[in-house]
Structures are given as C-alpha cells and as structure tokens.
Design a protein around this motif. Structure first.
Motif, PDB file in Angstrom:
ATOM      1  N   ASN A  12       5.951  90.588  49.601  1.00 24.29           N
ATOM      2  CA  ASN A  12       6.022  89.951  48.291  1.00 24.29           C
ATOM      3  C   ASN A  12       5.496  88.518  48.392  1.00 24.29           C
ATOM      4  O   ASN A  12       6.151  87.657  48.968  1.00 24.29           O
ATOM      5  CB  ASN A  12       7.472  89.955  47.792  1.00 24.29           C
ATOM      6  CG  ASN A  12       7.587  89.496  46.366  1.00 24.29           C
ATOM      7  OD1 ASN A  12       6.789  89.855  45.518  1.00 24.29           O
ATOM      8  ND2 ASN A  12       8.610  88.705  46.086  1.00 24.29           N
ATOM      9  N   GLU A  28      13.190  89.037  42.942  1.00 20.40           N
ATOM     10  CA  GLU A  28      12.190  90.083  43.220  1.00 20.40           C
ATOM     11  C   GLU A  28      12.515  90.814  44.520  1.00 20.40           C
ATOM     12  O   GLU A  28      12.435  92.050  44.588  1.00 20.40           O
ATOM     13  CB  GLU A  28      10.796  89.460  43.296  1.00 20.40           C
ATOM     14  CG  GLU A  28      10.305  88.931  41.969  1.00 20.40           C
ATOM     15  CD  GLU A  28       9.177  87.932  42.081  1.00 20.40           C
ATOM     16  OE1 GLU A  28       8.739  87.433  41.019  1.00 20.40           O
ATOM     17  OE2 GLU A  28       8.728  87.613  43.210  1.00 20.40           O
ATOM     18  N   GLU A  77       2.199  87.217  43.026  1.00 23.24           N
ATOM     19  CA  GLU A  77       2.492  86.521  41.775  1.00 23.24           C
ATOM     20  C   GLU A  77       1.418  85.451  41.631  1.00 23.24           C
ATOM     21  O   GLU A  77       1.361  84.504  42.401  1.00 23.24           O
ATOM     22  CB  GLU A  77       3.900  85.911  41.829  1.00 23.24           C
ATOM     23  CG  GLU A  77       4.329  85.247  40.536  1.00 23.24           C
ATOM     24  CD  GLU A  77       3.798  83.831  40.409  1.00 23.24           C
ATOM     25  OE1 GLU A  77       3.296  83.499  39.319  1.00 23.24           O
ATOM     26  OE2 GLU A  77       3.877  83.067  41.368  1.00 23.24           O
ATOM     27  N   HIS A 154       6.410  91.751  37.681  1.00 23.22           N
ATOM     28  CA  HIS A 154       6.854  92.253  38.978  1.00 23.22           C
ATOM     29  C   HIS A 154       7.488  93.636  38.802  1.00 23.22           C
ATOM     30  O   HIS A 154       7.303  94.522  39.635  1.00 23.22           O
ATOM     31  CB  HIS A 154       7.847  91.277  39.609  1.00 23.22           C
ATOM     32  CG  HIS A 154       7.964  91.418  41.089  1.00 23.22           C
ATOM     33  ND1 HIS A 154       8.783  92.343  41.668  1.00 23.22           N
ATOM     34  CD2 HIS A 154       7.356  90.757  42.100  1.00 23.22           C
ATOM     35  CE1 HIS A 154       8.698  92.254  42.990  1.00 23.22           C
ATOM     36  NE2 HIS A 154       7.823  91.279  43.275  1.00 23.22           N
ATOM     37  N   LYS A 155       8.200  93.822  37.710  1.00 24.23           N
ATOM     38  CA  LYS A 155       8.810  95.131  37.436  1.00 24.23           C
ATOM     39  C   LYS A 155       7.728  96.210  37.347  1.00 24.23           C
ATOM     40  O   LYS A 155       7.890  97.303  37.893  1.00 24.23           O
ATOM     41  CB  LYS A 155       9.607  95.088  36.138  1.00 24.23           C
ATOM     42  CG  LYS A 155      10.268  96.399  35.807  1.00 24.23           C
ATOM     43  CD  LYS A 155      11.051  96.352  34.518  1.00 24.23           C
ATOM     44  CE  LYS A 155      11.697  97.717  34.311  1.00 24.23           C
ATOM     45  NZ  LYS A 155      12.152  97.918  32.971  1.00 24.23           N
ATOM     46  N   ARG A 158       6.539  97.065  40.812  1.00 27.77           N
ATOM     47  CA  ARG A 158       7.511  97.929  41.495  1.00 27.77           C
ATOM     48  C   ARG A 158       7.394  99.371  41.011  1.00 27.77           C
ATOM     49  O   ARG A 158       7.432 100.317  41.803  1.00 27.77           O
ATOM     50  CB  ARG A 158       8.941  97.417  41.280  1.00 27.77           C
ATOM     51  CG  ARG A 158       9.229  96.088  41.938  1.00 27.77           C
ATOM     52  CD  ARG A 158      10.716  95.732  41.912  1.00 27.77           C
ATOM     53  NE  ARG A 158      11.330  95.722  40.604  1.00 27.77           N
ATOM     54  CZ  ARG A 158      11.444  94.641  39.820  1.00 27.77           C
ATOM     55  NH1 ARG A 158      10.938  93.479  40.208  1.00 27.77           N
ATOM     56  NH2 ARG A 158      12.048  94.721  38.648  1.00 27.77           N
TER      57      ARG A 158
END
Length: 183
Positions: A12, A28, A77, A154-155, A158
C-alpha cells in the motif's frame, strides 16, 4: 505469485506526512487485513522498525523498494502528488511490464478527474502526462483484467483485488477502471 511464503502480497503506497494522511494509511491497512486475512499486507505506516527511530533515506528506499518488488498487488494513493509514491509507481510499472502477475491500482479520487471536461485525457491537476501516460500503456492494459487500472477510491482498489483473487472478473473494467469514463 509472491515468493514470500507462497502467499499473495499487497503493498500500500501513499503519502503519510500529516495526521490525515497517516490516519488514512492506517485505516487502509486495517481494511486490507480485514478483507485479505491470509495475505501479506505491507503498509509502510505500520513498519515497526520506523516507530522508534527516524530511518535514513537509504533505509526508506530499501524498505519501500522491497515492498514494491515483492508485491503481487500494489495500491498507489496519487491524489497527494507525493514524489515518493510516484517513484514507487515508476518502479512498479517497470516491474509489471516484466511480470504479468503483478497488478497496479492507481487511486485518483480528485473530483476533477471525473468531470469529463478534458475529453478522454487525464486532467492536469498535478499528474504529469509522462506519469499518467502509464495508465494507457498497451503492455499493461491488455484484456478484460489489465495489470494497471485507475480506481476512484481505496475501497474500489480492494474490491478490484478481491475480484481478481476470486476470478470474478465479468465487467471488471466497467466496475473498477475509471480512466475511460468519458468514452
């Protein structure tokens, strides 16, 4: 597949220079561990060896480079325009070109990206065209499940990883990749 313990490995990447960024990275990491309990989740904000003393520039490079190198899935990110995260992205792009089992998830949640006022180009809100050009690099965007996609959160990244792992990739691009939203 990662050579580390024959487990899938997620790295990440994102800036962590202020309280909000640090909280975001910690959240996260927690969400990744919850969703992928059998994976190795490498979240630099959680690195134990950095908690007690400030690491050298060389040590930061080595730890981050190894994480990017070893990961099967790398999440970036990009909204903060952090040069370290951009460095990690460049390294990962080169690695993915030579490793078809490496997947990259670029998070661009800036609302201007979705505005569509730039046609089918990435708006210039801090991502250099050389950088954003990698989002369209033919060697990485082949097939229904390309090696690089641009996610709006970020969701979403995932969920995209989960779809790959579960081989649930019907309409994968439509669900997760926002770089072609204007076409």
């Amino acid at each position: 597949m990662s050579l580390i313990f024959n487990k899938k490995y997620i790295y990440n990447a994102g800036s962590m220079f202020n309280e909000a960024q640090q909280a975001a990275r910690k959240n996260e990491g927690n969400e990744l561990r919850k969703m992928f309990p059998s994976f190795i989740v490498d979240n630099p904000i959680d690195t134990d060896e950095f908690k007690h003393e400030r690491p050298t520039n060389k040590k930061i490079f080595e730890v981050d480079y190894n994480g990017v190198r070893d990961a099967d899935f790398v999440i970036f990110e990009l909204d903060s325009n952090d040069s370290g995260t951009h460095m990690e992205f460049g390294l990962a792009v080169e690695q993915a070109i030579n490793n078809k089992d490496k997947y990259l998830f670029a998070i661009v949640s800036d609302f201007r990206f979705k505005s569509g006022s730039f046609g089918n180009e990435i708006p210039g809100f801090g991502l250099n065209e050389m950088f954003s050009g990698a989002f369209f690099y033919e060697q990485l965007v082949k097939g229904e499940v390309p090696q690089i996609i641009v996610c709006d959160s970020h969701k979403s990244a995932r969920e995209a990883i989960k779809a790959i792992v579960n081989n649930d990739t019907k309409d994968y691009l439509k669900q997760f990749d926002i770089k072609n939203i204007w076409k």
